[in-house]
Design an enzyme around this catalytic site. Structure first.
Site, mmCIF file in Angstrom:
data_model
loop_
_atom_site.group_PDB
_atom_site.id
_atom_site.type_symbol
_atom_site.label_atom_id
_atom_site.label_comp_id
_atom_site.label_asym_id
_atom_site.label_seq_id
_atom_site.Cartn_x
_atom_site.Cartn_y
_atom_site.Cartn_z
ATOM 1 C CE LYS A 186 -2.834 2.588 3.346
ATOM 2 N NZ LYS A 186 -1.792 3.557 3.730
ATOM 3 C CG ASN A 187 2.533 2.564 3.540
ATOM 4 O OD1 ASN A 187 1.437 3.123 3.441
ATOM 5 N ND2 ASN A 187 2.968 2.042 4.673
ATOM 6 N NE ARG A 214 -2.648 10.790 8.502
ATOM 7 C CZ ARG A 214 -2.898 11.620 9.515
ATOM 8 N NH1 ARG A 214 -4.067 11.625 10.099
ATOM 9 N NH2 ARG A 214 -1.969 12.456 9.925
ATOM 10 C CB CYS A 256 -5.861 6.685 10.102
ATOM 11 S SG CYS A 256 -6.391 5.101 9.435
ATOM 12 N NE ARG A 291 0.339 11.257 8.010
ATOM 13 C CZ ARG A 291 0.329 10.027 7.504
ATOM 14 N NH1 ARG A 291 1.431 9.321 7.505
ATOM 15 N NH2 ARG A 291 -0.769 9.491 7.040
ATOM 16 N N PRO A 292 1.501 17.308 10.035
ATOM 17 C CG PRO A 292 3.134 18.626 11.039
ATOM 18 C CD PRO A 292 2.303 17.398 11.258
ATOM 19 C CB ILE A 293 1.114 19.030 4.538
ATOM 20 C CG1 ILE A 293 0.282 20.307 4.590
ATOM 21 C CG2 ILE A 293 0.228 17.810 4.745
ATOM 22 C CD1 ILE A 293 -0.704 20.433 3.455
ATOM 23 C CG ASP A 294 5.065 21.995 8.641
ATOM 24 O OD1 ASP A 294 4.583 20.864 8.718
ATOM 25 O OD2 ASP A 294 5.868 22.451 9.477
ATOM 26 C CG LEU A 295 8.615 18.748 7.198
ATOM 27 C CD1 LEU A 295 9.073 17.356 7.581
ATOM 28 C CD2 LEU A 295 9.770 19.733 7.284
ATOM 29 C CG ASP A 324 2.388 1.925 9.227
ATOM 30 O OD1 ASP A 324 1.882 2.795 9.966
ATOM 31 O OD2 ASP A 324 2.536 2.077 8.002
ATOM 32 C CB ILE A 334 6.155 7.991 13.962
ATOM 33 C CG1 ILE A 334 7.425 7.123 13.956
ATOM 34 C CG2 ILE A 334 5.891 8.600 12.597
ATOM 35 C CD1 ILE A 334 8.678 7.842 13.597
ATOM 36 N NE ARG A 339 -7.225 4.501 4.805
ATOM 37 C CZ ARG A 339 -6.210 4.700 5.650
ATOM 38 N NH1 ARG A 339 -6.321 4.339 6.908
ATOM 39 N NH2 ARG A 339 -5.092 5.233 5.225
#
Length: 433
Positions: free
Chosen positions: A22-23, A91, A115, A120-124, A305, A327, A397
């Site tokens: 999946k990942n 996500r 989930c 889980r900020p997306i600023d990076l 995970d 994490i 998922r």
């Protein structure tokens, strides 16, 4: 709503083949926007994969599936925005950002869903793209991006080896002007798989031993055929299922080197494990011994995970285990549900102390997230009596036919009812994706 109904106490035994990761497939599906045409082998049939395909089709791509093989054509791709309802389905939808900007020089989307594992900020992602010449404005919940001069190569150092940010930068840099060098990049096997796919399309990517990545931009990417690597977290989950039932499993089409941090813990607990390059065999007899401590960390450390499935295994091991999650802030949301089954777990911030019990008892529980739901299945397989696991849409998922594969190994598990996502997917199939 669909449930799993499990009658525990059945010893698992047999051979199982692991589906594609999946990942790995999700960022590759996003990256396929830059290719003329892609054929992806070993592509799992997951609701997250179907969500990604809905995004591609909304953008104008055409997709088709034949068994585990996906065909994607981007010739009709004309849209550069993703509506909120599609972004909220998973996500990892944010990984489409770099691909859309690379193709169109602009993008519009919203924050991703999926989930709820805490922030889980997306600023990076955004700050990295800004260094590559992208102007970003957030307004009314939307993220508006434009690269007036096109994407430019840059030197980027991540403060944390974020998998998602690494994927977005890698995809965006493939057709950027000049060279992009990324330091402190994520080293997960799924990153290598993404690079292998992009290089097959004609990209110029080098993953270095020091954790840095160098990408020399090219004008365009061409066609490619690529096989998705096996899902290491699915393999770990099935190993935990075998261990908690005192079983004997052989898992094929897997890469044990990708999850040695987990198999080392299983061996410490008393499991006998034999590894080959593409196969792993586990036998578990007698009482399990609790590992002293498990601490999640970026690859090659213990994967976050895999925490929930292993924690369920430790609920019936002799002794006490300490789990430290580094994490996500909300990785322990499934703990109150495990407690319904008799598990003794004490939470202190990002630390969980698990005191092993002689046995668990079947109960009605509810999935809180993907891996937490998988952990509940692991626990239910060993619990006395009947367990009902509700809201399995989370599990769907990331696991392909989990109940079917467990029955193949001897488990007493059935799915009752249909989930909203399954009904949506049935409609998706009828439309002829």
């Amino acid at each position: 709503m669909a449930n799993y109904v499990v009658h525990g106490g059945k010893r698992l035994e047999g051979i199982l083949r692991i589906h594609g990761a999946k990942n790995a497939v999700l960022p590759i599906l996003a990256a396929s926007l830059l290719s003329e045409e892609s054929v992806l082998e070993n592509c799992p049939d997951l609701t997250d994969v179907r969500s990604a395909l809905r995004i591609l089709e909304h953008l104008g791509c055409t997709t088709s599936r034949r068994g585990s093989e996906l065909h994607i054509s981007t010739q009709g791709c004309t849209r550069w925005s993703i509506p909120d309802h599609l972004m909220r389905e998973m996500r990892s939808s944010i990984v489409f950002l770099g691909a859309i900007v690379a193709r169109f020089g602009k993008a519009q989307l919203t924050h991703p869903g999926g989930c709820e594992l805490g922030p889980r900020p997306i600023d990076l992602h955004l700050s990295s793209l800004e260094k590559m010449g992208v102007q970003i404005q957030e307004e009314g919940g939307y993220i508006h991006c434009v690269a007036p001069e096109g994407l430019q190569g840059a030197t980027i150092t991540l403060p944390f080896p974020s998998v998602g940010a690494t994927e977005n930068i890698l995809i965006a840099a493939c057709t950027a002007h000049g060279t992009t060098t990324l330091f402190n990049a994520a080293r997960e096997p799924e990153i290598q798989d993404l690079a292998d796919y992009l290089n097959a399309c004609g990209a110029s990517i080098q993953l270095r031993a020091d954790g840095s990545i160098q990408v020399q931009g090219v004008k365009r990417l061409g066609r490619a055929r690529h096989r998705i690597l096996p899902d290491r977290i699915a393999a770990v989950t099935y190993l935990c299922c075998g261990a908690i039932t005192g079983g004997s499993l052989t898992i094929e089409d897997t890469l044990p080197d990708h999850y040695r941090a987990v198999t080392q813990v299983l061996e410490e607990m008393g499991c006998r494990i034999y590894c080959e390059p593409h196969r792993i065999h586990l036998t578990c007899q007698g009482a399990l011994q609790a590992p002293a401590s498990v601490r999640t960390s970026p690859y090659p450390g213990f994967p976050t995970d895999a925490l929930a499935p292993l924690m369920s295994l430790c609920t019936v091991a002799r002794g006490t285990s300490i789990f430290v999650e580094t994490i996500f802030q909300s990785r322990f949301k499934h703990v109150p549900e495990l407690s319904r089954m008799g598990a003794k777990i004490r939470l202190e911030g990002n630390v969980a102390v698990v005191e092993g019990q002689e046995a668990l008892t079947g109960a009605s529980v509810c999935c809180t997230d993907l891996r937490g739901g998988a952990g509940m299945v692991v626990a239910a397989l060993a619990a006395r009596g009947r367990s009902t696991i509700a809201e399995i849409s989370h599990i769907l998922r990331g696991y392909e036919h989990l109940d079917r594969h467990l029955r193949q190994l001897g488990a007493d598990i059935v799915q009752e009812g249909k989930d909203v996502e399954q009904k949506k997917d049935e409609g998706y199939e009828q439309e002829g994706s």
